[in-house]
Design a protein around this motif. Structure first.
Motif, PDB file in Angstrom:
ATOM      1  N   UNK A 138     -14.268 -74.776 -42.260  1.00 62.78           N
ATOM      2  CA  UNK A 138     -13.682 -73.520 -42.702  1.00 62.78           C
ATOM      3  C   UNK A 138     -14.579 -72.293 -42.646  1.00 62.78           C
ATOM      4  N   UNK A 139     -15.449 -72.065 -41.666  1.00 62.87           N
ATOM      5  CA  UNK A 139     -15.552 -72.769 -40.382  1.00 62.87           C
ATOM      6  C   UNK A 139     -17.031 -73.101 -40.103  1.00 62.87           C
ATOM      7  N   UNK A 140     -17.336 -73.491 -38.828  1.00 63.49           N
ATOM      8  CA  UNK A 140     -18.720 -73.689 -38.413  1.00 63.49           C
ATOM      9  C   UNK A 140     -19.420 -72.329 -38.367  1.00 63.49           C
ATOM     10  N   UNK A 141     -20.431 -72.156 -39.214  1.00 64.96           N
ATOM     11  CA  UNK A 141     -21.030 -70.833 -39.407  1.00 64.96           C
ATOM     12  C   UNK A 141     -21.762 -70.358 -38.156  1.00 64.96           C
ATOM     13  N   UNK A 142     -22.540 -71.242 -37.534  1.00 64.83           N
ATOM     14  CA  UNK A 142     -23.280 -70.845 -36.342  1.00 64.83           C
ATOM     15  C   UNK A 142     -22.375 -70.418 -35.205  1.00 64.83           C
ATOM     16  N   UNK A 143     -21.294 -71.135 -35.000  1.00 65.16           N
ATOM     17  CA  UNK A 143     -20.360 -70.767 -33.930  1.00 65.16           C
ATOM     18  C   UNK A 143     -19.606 -69.484 -34.286  1.00 65.16           C
ATOM     19  N   UNK A 144     -19.395 -69.278 -35.582  1.00 68.77           N
ATOM     20  CA  UNK A 144     -18.757 -68.027 -35.994  1.00 68.77           C
ATOM     21  C   UNK A 144     -19.706 -66.848 -35.739  1.00 68.77           C
ATOM     22  N   UNK A 145     -20.996 -67.068 -35.958  1.00 72.11           N
ATOM     23  CA  UNK A 145     -21.982 -66.034 -35.642  1.00 72.11           C
ATOM     24  C   UNK A 145     -21.925 -65.699 -34.157  1.00 72.11           C
ATOM     25  N   UNK A 146     -21.864 -66.733 -33.313  1.00 73.41           N
ATOM     26  CA  UNK A 146     -21.753 -66.528 -31.868  1.00 73.41           C
ATOM     27  C   UNK A 146     -20.532 -65.678 -31.547  1.00 73.41           C
ATOM     28  N   UNK A 147     -19.396 -66.016 -32.178  1.00 73.61           N
ATOM     29  CA  UNK A 147     -18.149 -65.298 -31.904  1.00 73.61           C
ATOM     30  C   UNK A 147     -18.234 -63.846 -32.333  1.00 73.61           C
ATOM     31  N   UNK A 148     -18.816 -63.592 -33.492  1.00 75.45           N
ATOM     32  CA  UNK A 148     -18.962 -62.207 -33.962  1.00 75.45           C
ATOM     33  C   UNK A 148     -19.856 -61.423 -33.006  1.00 75.45           C
ATOM     34  N   UNK A 180     -28.037 -74.150 -23.267  1.00 76.83           N
ATOM     35  CA  UNK A 180     -28.474 -72.796 -23.590  1.00 76.83           C
ATOM     36  C   UNK A 180     -27.778 -72.317 -24.853  1.00 76.83           C
ATOM     37  N   UNK A 181     -28.528 -71.646 -25.708  1.00 71.51           N
ATOM     38  CA  UNK A 181     -27.913 -71.003 -26.853  1.00 71.51           C
ATOM     39  C   UNK A 181     -27.685 -71.905 -28.046  1.00 71.51           C
ATOM     40  N   UNK A 182     -26.782 -71.440 -28.939  1.00 77.66           N
ATOM     41  CA  UNK A 182     -26.577 -72.061 -30.240  1.00 77.66           C
ATOM     42  C   UNK A 182     -25.327 -72.926 -30.334  1.00 77.66           C
ATOM     43  N   UNK A 183     -24.619 -73.115 -29.245  1.00 80.07           N
ATOM     44  CA  UNK A 183     -23.330 -73.798 -29.350  1.00 80.07           C
ATOM     45  C   UNK A 183     -23.455 -75.251 -29.779  1.00 80.07           C
ATOM     46  N   UNK A 184     -24.489 -75.937 -29.362  1.00 85.55           N
ATOM     47  CA  UNK A 184     -24.615 -77.366 -29.667  1.00 85.55           C
ATOM     48  C   UNK A 184     -26.033 -77.628 -30.155  1.00 85.55           C
ATOM     49  N   UNK A 185     -26.189 -77.627 -31.476  1.00 84.30           N
ATOM     50  CA  UNK A 185     -27.502 -77.733 -32.102  1.00 84.30           C
ATOM     51  C   UNK A 185     -27.644 -79.038 -32.889  1.00 84.30           C
ATOM     52  N   UNK A 186     -28.904 -79.461 -33.086  1.00 83.52           N
ATOM     53  CA  UNK A 186     -29.153 -80.615 -33.955  1.00 83.52           C
ATOM     54  C   UNK A 186     -28.971 -80.245 -35.427  1.00 83.52           C
ATOM     55  N   UNK A 187     -29.188 -78.987 -35.768  1.00 84.15           N
ATOM     56  CA  UNK A 187     -29.040 -78.513 -37.143  1.00 84.15           C
ATOM     57  C   UNK A 187     -28.200 -77.238 -37.136  1.00 84.15           C
ATOM     58  N   UNK A 188     -27.171 -77.216 -37.968  1.00 83.35           N
ATOM     59  CA  UNK A 188     -26.314 -76.029 -38.038  1.00 83.35           C
ATOM     60  C   UNK A 188     -25.644 -75.997 -39.404  1.00 83.35           C
ATOM     61  N   UNK A 189     -25.226 -74.809 -39.810  1.00 84.17           N
ATOM     62  CA  UNK A 189     -24.530 -74.652 -41.088  1.00 84.17           C
ATOM     63  C   UNK A 189     -23.021 -74.684 -40.864  1.00 84.17           C
ATOM     64  N   UNK A 190     -22.317 -75.230 -41.857  1.00 85.21           N
ATOM     65  CA  UNK A 190     -20.867 -75.314 -41.765  1.00 85.21           C
ATOM     66  C   UNK A 190     -20.277 -75.269 -43.163  1.00 85.21           C
ATOM     67  N   UNK A 191     -19.157 -74.559 -43.297  1.00 84.46           N
ATOM     68  CA  UNK A 191     -18.378 -74.608 -44.531  1.00 84.46           C
ATOM     69  C   UNK A 191     -17.308 -75.673 -44.333  1.00 84.46           C
TER      70      UNK A 191
END
Length: 442
Positions: A402-412, A288-299
């Protein structure tokens, strides 16, 4: 990738270190035995070549003395040697390949201060090279004091009508998401904020690398051959290219097959890219959700350094990643990974784990690793020490999120959620959001 000469000279140290790794049964004696076979066939080949050369000279002498019988006898012996040499050459290639295959599948050796353990349950919290729990607590943002039952990010996003997994499934299948409106902009804002922070305050050079790479690049950073099933490939002429699983691959391979001057180091690079992973080994996890995706953005953050500075650079890179979460006001902890939870190419890894109120737990949002010369040997990446005429040395490589953008979105979303379902935009992101202070709500 290891040097068999080093293993031969440090067999006990190799065995002690590799035995701490999970599911690794190889020992120095196994590798040395293969190398002994390789050395034996090389010796036979060299002796055969030397004998053939000596016989060729004797043939010339016999003919000069008009001793045709002796010349014919020597020529027959040369012919017999020529028949055996191709077989030995084929054996040498086979044993070389066997040794290389054995060496390239061995994970990196952990540093002494890495805790020994089986899995994530044996990781230990880290408070900094000179820190204590008390000093660390003062610099890390506190958990949000929510007075209501928090929701998970996908509940918030779907209620806002700005996070759509059904449309993504129609387009691409499971483990994809469509973000819309302010949430799409918020994710973009996070990536831009991180890039600006790392380039203006932390000294990284921004790069826009290719998203498709060759097998050689993936081999250099350790994704191939061991983790081929985790990658997405596309045909390219008679060969293939792979979508990058992380920008670590192209950024680290900048120094592939090259010798850089010591004055150019440390080389610090950063990139905001999409990343593509098949998640082959994560069936049933975080569906469920965005935590583990096939495509994600990361710095991504990558550093190329000298051996003498790589440990300090590791601590520095950790601090760069921490600053992202500190400026966003997100509570987190730092974990030092144990030997059983550490990545294939790492000698030591710190994970940043951000607090997610909706899940009531910490989740990994960044991994920061020092790899020593493990990747450099696979890439043939070296540097020439300043003012010295000695042979070039292998560089040390480091990488981190620096960091995983999608997971940072989840955290925000989860940390800044309000009881009415709206999400407060962190102050540091508001310039990137056109001054918007909140998303949604009644």
């Amino acid at each position: 990738m290891f040097d068999i000469k080093w293993i031969r000279a440090n067999a006990e140290a190799f065995d002690a270190a590799v035995s701490r790794r999970k599911n690794v049964s190889v020992r120095a004696s196994d590798l040395i035995a293969i190398d002994e076979r390789r050395r034996a066939v090389i010796t036979r080949l060299n002796e055969a070549q030397e004998k053939r050369n000596a016989l060729s000279k004797q043939i010339g002498q016999a003919k000069a003395q008009k001793d045709e019988a002796r010349a014919q006898e020597l020529m027959a012996e040369v012919a017999r040697l020529k028949e055996t040499i191709p077989a030995d050459e084929a054996e040498e290639r086979a044993v070389e390949a066997e040794l290389r295959q054995a060496l390239e599948t061995i994970p990196n050796l952990p540093l002494e201060d890495v805790p020994t353990g089986a899995d994530e349950n044996d990781n230990v919290e880290y408070f900094g090279a000179n820190g204590t729990p008390e000093t660390a607590a003062r610099v890390r943002p506190a958990k949000p004091a929510l007075t209501f039952a928090p929701k998970q990010h996908y509940e918030l996003g779907e209620a806002l009508g700005q996070m759509d997994f059904e449309v993504a499934a129609k387009l691409s299948g499971s483990r994809f998401v469509v973000l819309k409106s302010h949430l799409a902009r918020l994710e973009r804002a996070l990536g831009q904020f991180m890039l600006d922070l790392h380039t203006t305050q932390h000294g990284y050079t921004e790069v826009q690398p290719p998203l498709l790479v060759r097998d050689e690049a993936l081999y250099g950073t350790g994704q191939l051959p061991k983790f081929e099933e985790d990658l997405f490939f596309t045909p390219h002429g008679e060969s293939r290219l792979a979508l990058i699983p992380t920008a670590e691959v192209p950024l680290t391979n900048f120094v592939r097959d090259s010798i850089v001057a010591e004055e150019e180091l440390p080389l610090r690079l950063t990139a905001l890219t999409p990343c593509f992973r098949s998640e082959a080994g994560s069936a049933g996890r975080d569906t469920r959700g965005m935590l583990r995706q096939h495509q994600f953005d990361k710095v991504e953050l990558v550093s190329i350094t000298t051996p003498e500075t790589s440990i300090d650079e590791h601590e520095r890179m950790l601090g760069c990643a921490e600053t992202v979460l500190q400026q966003l006001g997100l509570h987190y902890r730092v974990m030092k990974l144990c030997t059983g939870d550490m990545g294939f190419g790492a000698r030591k890894t710190y994970d940043l784990e951000v607090w997610l109120p909706g899940q009531d737990t910490y989740r990994e949002i960044s991994s920061v690793s020092v790899c020593g010369d493990f990747q450099a040997r696979r890439m043939e990446a070296r540097y020439r020490p300043a003012g010295e005429k000695q042979a070039p040395r292998y560089v040390h490589t480091l990488n981190g999120s620096g960091t995983a953008v999608g997971r940072c979105l989840i955290a925000v979303m989860e940390n800044y959620q309000q009881e009415d379902g709206s999400i407060i935009v962190p102050e540091v992101l508001r310039p990137y959001m056109g001054g918007l202070t909140s998303i949604g709500g009644r």
